[in-house]
Motif scaffolding. Structure first.
Motif, mmCIF file in Angstrom:
data_model
loop_
_atom_site.group_PDB
_atom_site.id
_atom_site.type_symbol
_atom_site.label_atom_id
_atom_site.label_comp_id
_atom_site.label_asym_id
_atom_site.label_seq_id
_atom_site.Cartn_x
_atom_site.Cartn_y
_atom_site.Cartn_z
ATOM 1 N N GLY A 2 0.809 -1.209 0.000
ATOM 2 C CA GLY A 2 0.000 0.000 0.000
ATOM 3 C C GLY A 2 0.842 1.258 0.000
ATOM 4 O O GLY A 2 2.064 1.224 0.171
ATOM 5 N N VAL A 3 0.161 2.371 -0.188
ATOM 6 C CA VAL A 3 0.825 3.676 -0.230
ATOM 7 C C VAL A 3 0.480 4.438 1.040
ATOM 8 O O VAL A 3 -0.692 4.608 1.375
ATOM 9 C CB VAL A 3 0.382 4.484 -1.468
ATOM 10 C CG1 VAL A 3 1.022 5.861 -1.451
ATOM 11 C CG2 VAL A 3 0.731 3.745 -2.743
ATOM 12 N N LEU A 4 1.504 4.885 1.745
ATOM 13 C CA LEU A 4 1.294 5.678 2.947
ATOM 14 C C LEU A 4 1.071 7.135 2.539
ATOM 15 O O LEU A 4 1.755 7.652 1.657
ATOM 16 C CB LEU A 4 2.504 5.565 3.873
ATOM 17 C CG LEU A 4 2.264 5.891 5.354
ATOM 18 C CD1 LEU A 4 1.320 4.861 5.958
ATOM 19 C CD2 LEU A 4 3.583 5.909 6.105
ATOM 20 N N GLY A 145 -4.583 16.183 -7.228
ATOM 21 C CA GLY A 145 -3.262 16.778 -7.027
ATOM 22 C C GLY A 145 -2.905 16.889 -5.559
ATOM 23 O O GLY A 145 -1.761 16.662 -5.168
ATOM 24 N N LEU A 146 -3.910 17.231 -4.741
ATOM 25 C CA LEU A 146 -3.690 17.304 -3.298
ATOM 26 C C LEU A 146 -3.354 15.924 -2.740
ATOM 27 O O LEU A 146 -2.455 15.781 -1.910
ATOM 28 C CB LEU A 146 -4.943 17.862 -2.619
ATOM 29 C CG LEU A 146 -4.902 17.967 -1.094
ATOM 30 C CD1 LEU A 146 -3.772 18.879 -0.640
ATOM 31 C CD2 LEU A 146 -6.245 18.465 -0.567
ATOM 32 N N ARG A 147 -4.056 14.902 -3.224
ATOM 33 C CA ARG A 147 -3.775 13.540 -2.766
ATOM 34 C C ARG A 147 -2.364 13.120 -3.152
ATOM 35 O O ARG A 147 -1.652 12.479 -2.366
ATOM 36 C CB ARG A 147 -4.797 12.568 -3.360
ATOM 37 C CG ARG A 147 -4.573 11.109 -2.955
ATOM 38 C CD ARG A 147 -5.736 10.237 -3.348
ATOM 39 N NE ARG A 147 -6.021 10.310 -4.771
ATOM 40 C CZ ARG A 147 -7.018 9.663 -5.375
ATOM 41 N NH1 ARG A 147 -7.827 8.894 -4.655
ATOM 42 N NH2 ARG A 147 -7.204 9.782 -6.675
ATOM 43 N N GLU A 152 3.313 12.134 -1.429
ATOM 44 C CA GLU A 152 4.743 12.450 -1.419
ATOM 45 C C GLU A 152 5.225 12.617 0.023
ATOM 46 O O GLU A 152 6.292 12.133 0.394
ATOM 47 C CB GLU A 152 4.999 13.741 -2.207
ATOM 48 C CG GLU A 152 4.877 13.574 -3.723
ATOM 49 C CD GLU A 152 5.204 14.859 -4.450
ATOM 50 O OE1 GLU A 152 5.676 15.813 -3.790
ATOM 51 O OE2 GLU A 152 4.987 14.915 -5.669
ATOM 52 N N GLU A 153 4.417 13.304 0.826
ATOM 53 C CA GLU A 153 4.758 13.436 2.237
ATOM 54 C C GLU A 153 4.758 12.052 2.898
ATOM 55 O O GLU A 153 5.629 11.739 3.721
ATOM 56 C CB GLU A 153 3.749 14.337 2.947
ATOM 57 C CG GLU A 153 4.082 14.542 4.424
ATOM 58 C CD GLU A 153 2.972 15.221 5.198
ATOM 59 O OE1 GLU A 153 3.288 15.943 6.168
ATOM 60 O OE2 GLU A 153 1.788 15.013 4.865
ATOM 61 N N ALA A 158 7.176 7.312 5.565
ATOM 62 C CA ALA A 158 7.364 5.863 5.621
ATOM 63 C C ALA A 158 8.819 5.515 5.918
ATOM 64 O O ALA A 158 9.105 4.588 6.690
ATOM 65 C CB ALA A 158 6.928 5.224 4.301
ATOM 66 N N VAL A 159 9.738 6.266 5.327
ATOM 67 C CA VAL A 159 11.174 6.020 5.566
ATOM 68 C C VAL A 159 11.515 6.294 7.027
ATOM 69 O O VAL A 159 12.201 5.503 7.694
ATOM 70 C CB VAL A 159 12.030 6.900 4.636
ATOM 71 C CG1 VAL A 159 13.504 6.752 4.980
ATOM 72 C CG2 VAL A 159 11.781 6.528 3.171
ATOM 73 N N VAL A 160 11.009 7.419 7.544
ATOM 74 C CA VAL A 160 11.303 7.803 8.929
ATOM 75 C C VAL A 160 10.695 6.794 9.902
ATOM 76 O O VAL A 160 11.357 6.337 10.849
ATOM 77 C CB VAL A 160 10.765 9.216 9.217
ATOM 78 C CG1 VAL A 160 10.947 9.566 10.690
ATOM 79 C CG2 VAL A 160 11.476 10.246 8.346
#
Length: 293
Positions: A2-4, A145-147, A152-153, A158-160
């Motif tokens: 999934g996408v966070l 676009g907002l989504r 992107e955020e 997810a990395v952090v």
């Protein structure tokens, strides 16, 4: 996988239709639930219900705000003022005005009242249904676009968050392998303490009993087992993608509970230090989760 998604972002979309041009600006910030607000020109309040449906279809959490800036491209038949409504309001306000009970209204203030300008007539050169469809299509594009901006955020988050989970896992393993958590080590420490106080030491059976009681009091195996389970759950949630913010927030509370218990049961300074590092990492994890949808 999934996408966070995060909850902060911005998007802008321009659009046109015969006789009209417009700009949609959409932005969002953190929120416990989903709250969508729309700033629409007078006469276009009819778009709000469908606009909310578009937002609900794309977001689960966050304060979403969208603003429509609408412009006429020609002057012919630009507006139609509801004069009957204007006269009625002035007639009803006359007694208050004569008695100086209210401030005298201005024309621009009166015209700003909902329904004072007939937007349908103002757009006589453009079919209302067609215009509404075009405006909502542009809004959908802005919300998409907002989504994308929120995702992107989310990718950065997810990395952090994965790094925090890895650190929690490392500290849990370090605590599990610590000598202070082993029964034989507890027995040896206890025997050494009594040897300092009593030259003859303790009888073996009494030492075994005391060591067993102390080991039960200091036993953190259950806490460590639960931490391992929570780590696996956190990784599964991060892989599942949004919306998982609320579940991760609950999980962070469970992490914190186990870390607190680990510290309270520890009688070894180095094991306590591991527990404190664990608490610090859990706090950082929970702080970042507040940004996750």
């Amino acid at each position: 996988m999934g996408v966070l998604s995060g909850m902060t972002g911005f998007a802008r979309v321009d659009g046109q239709a015969p006789g009209w041009s417009w700009t949609w600006e959409a932005r969002s910030v953190n929120g416990k639930g989903l709250e969508a607000r729309f700033r629409l020109p007078n006469g276009f309040e009819r778009l709000e219900l469908k606009a909310r449906e578009l937002a609900k279809a794309r977001f689960a959490r966050g304060n979403v705000n969208a603003t429509l800036n609408l412009r006429r491209e020609s002057e012919a038949g630009s507006v139609r003022i509801d004069l009957a409504r204007l006269r009625s309001l002035l007639d009803q306000a006359a007694p208050l005005l004569e008695g100086d009970q209210v401030r005298r209204p201005t024309l621009d203030g009166m015209l700003a009242l909902p329904g004072m300008i007939d937007a349908e007539q103002a757009g006589a050169d453009s079919d209302t249904a067609t215009l509404d469809k075009a405006l909502l299509a542009s809004l959908a594009e802005a919300l998409d676009g907002l989504r994308a901006a929120r995702r992107e955020e989310g990718a950065a988050l997810a990395v952090v968050l994965s790094g925090h989970v890895d650190e929690i896992s490392r500290l849990t393993g370090e605590a599990a392998g610590h000598a202070a958590t082993r029964t034989d080590a507890i027995r040896d420490r206890l025997a050494a303490k009594f040897a300092e106080l009593l030259p003859e030491g303790l009888p073996e059976d009494r030492l075994a009993t005391e060591a067993a009681m102390l080991a039960m009091k200091m036993d953190v195996r259950e806490e460590l087992d639960r931490l391992v389970a929570h780590i696996a759950a956190a990784r599964d949630l991060l892989s599942a993608g949004s919306p998982v913010g609320r579940k991760l927030d609950f999980l962070s509370q469970e992490f914190n509970r186990e870390a607190n218990t680990l510290c309270s049961k520890s009688s070894d300074s180095s094991l306590t230090a591991i527990g404190l590092s664990l608490k610090n990492t859990v706090d950082q994890f929970r702080e970042q989760i507040q940004n996750v949808e």
